[in-house]
Design a protein around this motif. Structure first.
Motif, mmCIF file in Angstrom:
data_model
loop_
_atom_site.group_PDB
_atom_site.id
_atom_site.type_symbol
_atom_site.label_atom_id
_atom_site.label_comp_id
_atom_site.label_asym_id
_atom_site.label_seq_id
_atom_site.Cartn_x
_atom_site.Cartn_y
_atom_site.Cartn_z
ATOM 1 N N GLU A 234 12.107 15.726 12.014
ATOM 2 C CA GLU A 234 13.001 14.988 12.916
ATOM 3 C C GLU A 234 13.666 13.887 12.101
ATOM 4 O O GLU A 234 13.198 12.748 12.052
ATOM 5 C CB GLU A 234 12.220 14.426 14.099
ATOM 6 N N LEU A 235 14.765 14.256 11.450
ATOM 7 C CA LEU A 235 15.473 13.312 10.593
ATOM 8 C C LEU A 235 16.495 12.535 11.399
ATOM 9 O O LEU A 235 17.065 13.053 12.363
ATOM 10 C CB LEU A 235 16.173 14.065 9.458
ATOM 11 N N PRO A 236 16.760 11.293 11.039
ATOM 12 C CA PRO A 236 17.773 10.516 11.758
ATOM 13 C C PRO A 236 19.150 11.124 11.535
ATOM 14 O O PRO A 236 19.440 11.692 10.474
ATOM 15 C CB PRO A 236 17.672 9.128 11.115
ATOM 16 N N ALA B 228 7.688 7.804 10.778
ATOM 17 C CA ALA B 228 7.878 9.211 10.419
ATOM 18 C C ALA B 228 8.549 9.339 9.057
ATOM 19 O O ALA B 228 8.147 10.166 8.225
ATOM 20 C CB ALA B 228 8.706 9.926 11.486
ATOM 21 N N LEU B 229 9.573 8.523 8.803
ATOM 22 C CA LEU B 229 10.251 8.574 7.508
ATOM 23 C C LEU B 229 9.370 8.050 6.389
ATOM 24 O O LEU B 229 9.428 8.537 5.256
ATOM 25 C CB LEU B 229 11.554 7.795 7.557
ATOM 26 N N THR B 230 8.531 7.065 6.694
ATOM 27 C CA THR B 230 7.589 6.562 5.699
ATOM 28 C C THR B 230 6.602 7.648 5.299
ATOM 29 O O THR B 230 6.330 7.856 4.107
ATOM 30 C CB THR B 230 6.837 5.337 6.239
ATOM 31 N N ALA C 79 23.813 21.528 4.775
ATOM 32 C CA ALA C 79 23.987 20.090 4.983
ATOM 33 C C ALA C 79 22.663 19.403 5.300
ATOM 34 O O ALA C 79 22.408 18.281 4.853
ATOM 35 C CB ALA C 79 24.988 19.849 6.110
ATOM 36 N N ALA C 80 21.798 20.079 6.062
ATOM 37 C CA ALA C 80 20.512 19.468 6.425
ATOM 38 C C ALA C 80 19.648 19.236 5.188
ATOM 39 O O ALA C 80 18.914 18.246 5.101
ATOM 40 C CB ALA C 80 19.781 20.354 7.426
ATOM 41 N N LEU C 81 19.742 20.139 4.232
ATOM 42 C CA LEU C 81 19.000 19.963 2.987
ATOM 43 C C LEU C 81 19.520 18.758 2.216
ATOM 44 O O LEU C 81 18.740 17.952 1.697
ATOM 45 C CB LEU C 81 19.104 21.236 2.138
ATOM 46 N N LYS C 82 20.832 18.611 2.146
ATOM 47 C CA LYS C 82 21.421 17.449 1.468
ATOM 48 C C LYS C 82 20.993 16.151 2.141
ATOM 49 O O LYS C 82 20.678 15.151 1.480
ATOM 50 C CB LYS C 82 22.944 17.568 1.451
ATOM 51 N N HIS C 83 20.984 16.149 3.466
ATOM 52 C CA HIS C 83 20.572 14.950 4.208
ATOM 53 C C HIS C 83 19.123 14.597 3.879
ATOM 54 O O HIS C 83 18.797 13.424 3.627
ATOM 55 C CB HIS C 83 20.755 15.192 5.702
ATOM 56 N N PHE C 84 18.260 15.608 3.843
ATOM 57 C CA PHE C 84 16.857 15.375 3.492
ATOM 58 C C PHE C 84 16.734 14.797 2.088
ATOM 59 O O PHE C 84 16.004 13.825 1.862
ATOM 60 C CB PHE C 84 16.081 16.686 3.600
#
Length: 197
Positions: A54-56, A69-71, A96-101
């Motif tokens: 669950e990425l922002p 969660a991000l920590t 794009a989701a991979l780049k965001h991660f």
């Protein structure tokens, strides 16, 4: 695996499944590669499936406090000594989701090796890999030369998810894992003796 002073602890390999598309083929390729990687004596595994995160929607500003969660996610990325990115090719590039991660982390990647398993149509995802090499170079990573690539990927796997081995995929995966293990050990030693920065 029991370790002694003469037997170093295995290094941690994070396998990152980069596709989030409905009906994606990534879990098939990911399960196949993870099974092989699990047999490699040099690594313990952590599988990070971007579709499960669950990425922002917006990138937090650098210096702001991360959510719990991000920590926790950053700690998993940081704990890895090496990475394998499993990526499809979308429009001559990677998802794009991979780049965001990837972009949500910075120092966690530094001075570590990255390998690639790609899949797609006639190009086998190789154009996505070439672009990912540029991204990881900017993040101070070492990308290993050899790649596992599935051209027309759906033709290389049976309904049970097993790869047809006449295409040499398992051998290519072993070459990739051996190269990754060499770089992971060398860079782990270097980071331990002289922190990167």
């Amino acid at each position: 695996m029991t370790t002694t002073p003469d037997t170093p602890a295995p290094l941690r390999l994070a396998v990152i499944v980069g596709s989030t598309r409905d009906g994606r083929f990534g879990p098939t390729v990911g399960a196949w590669f993870t099974a092989l990687a699990g047999q490699h004596t040099g690594f313990t595994l952590d599988v990070i499936d971007v579709a499960d995160l669950e990425l922002p929607s917006a990138h937090p500003d650098w210096g702001t406090e991360r959510t719990p969660a991000l920590t926790a996610l950053a700690e998993r990325v940081d704990a890895a000594d090496a990475y394998v990115v499993i990526t499809p090719e979308y429009n001559h590039s990677f998802p794009a989701a991979l780049k965001h991660f990837i972009d949500l982390h910075r120092s966690e990647w530094e001075a570590k090796p990255v390998g690639f398993v790609s899949y797609g149509g006639a190009g086998g995802g190789l154009r996505a890999v070439e672009q990912l090499r540029l991204v990881f170079a900017e993040l101070h990573c070492v990308t290993v030369r050899d790649v596992v690539s599935f051209h027309n990927a759906w033709d290389h796997f049976g309904e049970d998810g097993r790869a047809h081995e006449e295409n040499g995929a398992a051998g290519a995966a072993k070459v990739l894992l051996d190269q990754l293990a060499w770089w992971a050990k060398a860079l782990h030693t270097a980071r331990t003796e002289n922190p990167y920065r």
